[in-house]
Design an enzyme around this catalytic site. Sequence first.
Site, PDB file in Angstrom:
ATOM      1  CB  SER A   1      -0.840  -0.061   1.281  1.00  0.00           C
ATOM      2  OG  SER A   1      -1.149   1.211   1.738  1.00  0.00           O
TER       3      SER A   1
ATOM      4  CE1 TYR B   1      -3.532  -2.358   5.796  1.00  0.00           C
ATOM      5  CE2 TYR B   1      -2.687  -0.220   5.104  1.00  0.00           C
ATOM      6  CZ  TYR B   1      -3.302  -1.417   4.804  1.00  0.00           C
ATOM      7  OH  TYR B   1      -3.670  -1.687   3.501  1.00  0.00           O
TER       8      TYR B   1
HETATM    9  N1  NAP Z   1      -8.644  -0.373  -0.493  1.00  0.00           N
HETATM   10  C1  NAP Z   1      -7.555   0.377  -0.564  1.00  0.00           C
HETATM   11  O1  NAP Z   1      -7.627   1.602  -0.727  1.00  0.00           O
HETATM   12  C2  NAP Z   1      -6.208  -0.281  -0.469  1.00  0.00           C
HETATM   13  C3  NAP Z   1      -5.086   0.550  -0.568  1.00  0.00           C
HETATM   14  C4  NAP Z   1      -3.818  -0.020  -0.494  1.00  0.00           C
HETATM   15  C5  NAP Z   1      -3.674  -1.391  -0.360  1.00  0.00           C
HETATM   16  N2  NAP Z   1      -4.780  -2.181  -0.238  1.00  0.00           N
HETATM   17  C6  NAP Z   1      -4.555  -3.626  -0.081  1.00  0.00           C
HETATM   18  O2  NAP Z   1      -5.354  -4.329  -1.019  1.00  0.00           O
HETATM   19  C7  NAP Z   1      -5.726  -5.600  -0.483  1.00  0.00           C
HETATM   20  C8  NAP Z   1      -7.233  -5.761  -0.525  1.00  0.00           C
HETATM   21  O3  NAP Z   1      -7.793  -4.739   0.303  1.00  0.00           O
HETATM   22  P1  NAP Z   1      -9.342  -4.359   0.281  1.00  0.00           P
HETATM   23  O4  NAP Z   1      -9.425  -2.900   0.310  1.00  0.00           O
HETATM   24  O5  NAP Z   1     -10.035  -5.139  -0.775  1.00  0.00           O
HETATM   25  O6  NAP Z   1      -9.760  -4.889   1.748  1.00  0.00           O
HETATM   26  P2  NAP Z   1     -11.187  -5.446   2.279  1.00  0.00           P
HETATM   27  O7  NAP Z   1     -12.300  -4.971   1.451  1.00  0.00           O
HETATM   28  O8  NAP Z   1     -11.214  -5.154   3.740  1.00  0.00           O
HETATM   29  O9  NAP Z   1     -11.031  -7.027   2.074  1.00  0.00           O
HETATM   30  C9  NAP Z   1     -10.061  -7.726   2.814  1.00  0.00           C
HETATM   31  C10 NAP Z   1     -10.136  -9.201   2.462  1.00  0.00           C
HETATM   32  O10 NAP Z   1      -9.169  -9.906   3.259  1.00  0.00           O
HETATM   33  C11 NAP Z   1      -9.851 -10.980   3.932  1.00  0.00           C
HETATM   34  N3  NAP Z   1      -9.236 -11.238   5.218  1.00  0.00           N
HETATM   35  C12 NAP Z   1      -9.011 -10.356   6.229  1.00  0.00           C
HETATM   36  N4  NAP Z   1      -8.491 -10.993   7.272  1.00  0.00           N
HETATM   37  C13 NAP Z   1      -8.364 -12.301   6.925  1.00  0.00           C
HETATM   38  C14 NAP Z   1      -7.903 -13.458   7.595  1.00  0.00           C
HETATM   39  N5  NAP Z   1      -7.445 -13.417   8.847  1.00  0.00           N
HETATM   40  N6  NAP Z   1      -7.913 -14.640   6.929  1.00  0.00           N
HETATM   41  C15 NAP Z   1      -8.383 -14.698   5.670  1.00  0.00           C
HETATM   42  N7  NAP Z   1      -8.840 -13.644   4.978  1.00  0.00           N
HETATM   43  C16 NAP Z   1      -8.834 -12.458   5.613  1.00  0.00           C
HETATM   44  C17 NAP Z   1     -11.289 -10.500   4.091  1.00  0.00           C
HETATM   45  O11 NAP Z   1     -12.193 -11.587   4.176  1.00  0.00           O
HETATM   46  P3  NAP Z   1     -12.854 -12.130   5.525  1.00  0.00           P
HETATM   47  O12 NAP Z   1     -13.158 -10.967   6.408  1.00  0.00           O
HETATM   48  O13 NAP Z   1     -14.044 -12.871   5.012  1.00  0.00           O
HETATM   49  O14 NAP Z   1     -11.833 -13.046   6.102  1.00  0.00           O
HETATM   50  C18 NAP Z   1     -11.508  -9.778   2.753  1.00  0.00           C
HETATM   51  O15 NAP Z   1     -11.828 -10.724   1.763  1.00  0.00           O
HETATM   52  C19 NAP Z   1      -5.147  -5.628   0.938  1.00  0.00           C
HETATM   53  O16 NAP Z   1      -3.913  -6.301   0.908  1.00  0.00           O
HETATM   54  C20 NAP Z   1      -4.953  -4.166   1.281  1.00  0.00           C
HETATM   55  O17 NAP Z   1      -3.933  -3.968   2.235  1.00  0.00           O
HETATM   56  C21 NAP Z   1      -6.043  -1.647  -0.298  1.00  0.00           C
END
Ligand code: NAP
Length: 270
Positions: A144, A157
């Site tokens: 990120s 984080y």
């Molecule tokens: N959104 C942004 O702006 C942004 C920016 C920079 C980087 N990212 C990165 O992009 C990736 C996806 O992020 P997102 O925004 O899509 O997040 P999100 O909507 O919160 O989704 C997170 C996913 O990870 C799963 N997860 C969380 N804890 C887990 C665990 N202990 N075991 C298995 N699965 C788990 C969740 O499923 P369950 O809760 O069902 O387990 C969910 O499917 C992440 O690596 C995040 O750091 C996102």
Amino acid sequence: MIRRKRGFQFSGAHVVVTGASRGIGHALAREFAGRGSRVTLVARSERPLQVLADSIGGTAMRSDLSDVNEVRGLVARIEDAAGPIDMLFNGAAQLLIDRPRERASATDLVCGVMTNTYAPMELTRQLVPRMLARGTGTIVNVTSLASIVAVPTLSTYGGTKAAAGHFTSALQREMRRTPVRVVLVQFGQVETDLAADSHRRSPLLAAVADRIAKIGFMPELTPEQAASSVADGLACGRSTVVVPRRLAPLHHMREIPSLINDLVLIGLRP
Ligand SMILES: NC(=O)c1ccc[n+]([C@@H]2O[C@H](COP(=O)([O-])OP(=O)(O)OC[C@H]3O[C@@H](n4cnc5c(N)ncnc54)[C@H](OP(=O)(O)O)[C@@H]3O)[C@@H](O)[C@H]2O)c1
């Protein structure tokens, strides 16, 4: 310079996406399936995983990646159920918010570090020997902007993401002369629960997002836009995929010391 390997061939490939129950992982699973891959979906929430698996003809594999016992042997269980893995996309992550007088709880700290940092490292450890033996494979880790820019309230984080990013940059170099491709994906802002949660729990982050939106520096993408850009980058054989691309200079700046060290390493093998 990192040597480019062949672009990823989605058609007929078996791709594992962790964090596929919602957000970017969910959109990626749909995108990869749309490009002809068989997708195995990993997350804790069984119901959304099964619904998605049914709609794309994939395999749901419920697993809590913060639990050492559930991560142990996970690659073998997935390959037993759905065949050899061609690409592992480590997308699962948990947000942690810290304030000067209110740190993330002890439980959240363990869950966040295990999910964001330990699980990608351990799944890589399980998978690399299998991919080397097969002579092919791709591992993708996600970082990120918060792993490059030190942001208050995102100390833990950002720390977990910086660790995953540094691990990936070094792994790329270890795997350079092997058939295993290692890709670093870095996102800016994507409209997901994680982003909304960060704004809700940290007024500072909401204000920063507001300022960034006003100057138009970093558009907030939909998960589908982010997934499409990532798939295009993987198909082109990029070793690093920055979404949106205008943030790429930040990644390149971070790489400078490692690129200088690459010169020192010329002629030497790990
Ligand atoms: N959104 C942004 O702006 C942004 C920016 C920079 C980087 N990212 C990165 O992009 C990736 C996806 O992020 P997102 O925004 O899509 O997040 P999100 O909507 O919160 O989704 C997170 C996913 O990870 C799963 N997860 C969380 N804890 C887990 C665990 N202990 N075991 C298995 N699965 C788990 C969740 O499923 P369950 O809760 O069902 O387990 C969910 O499917 C992440 O690596 C995040 O750091 C996102």
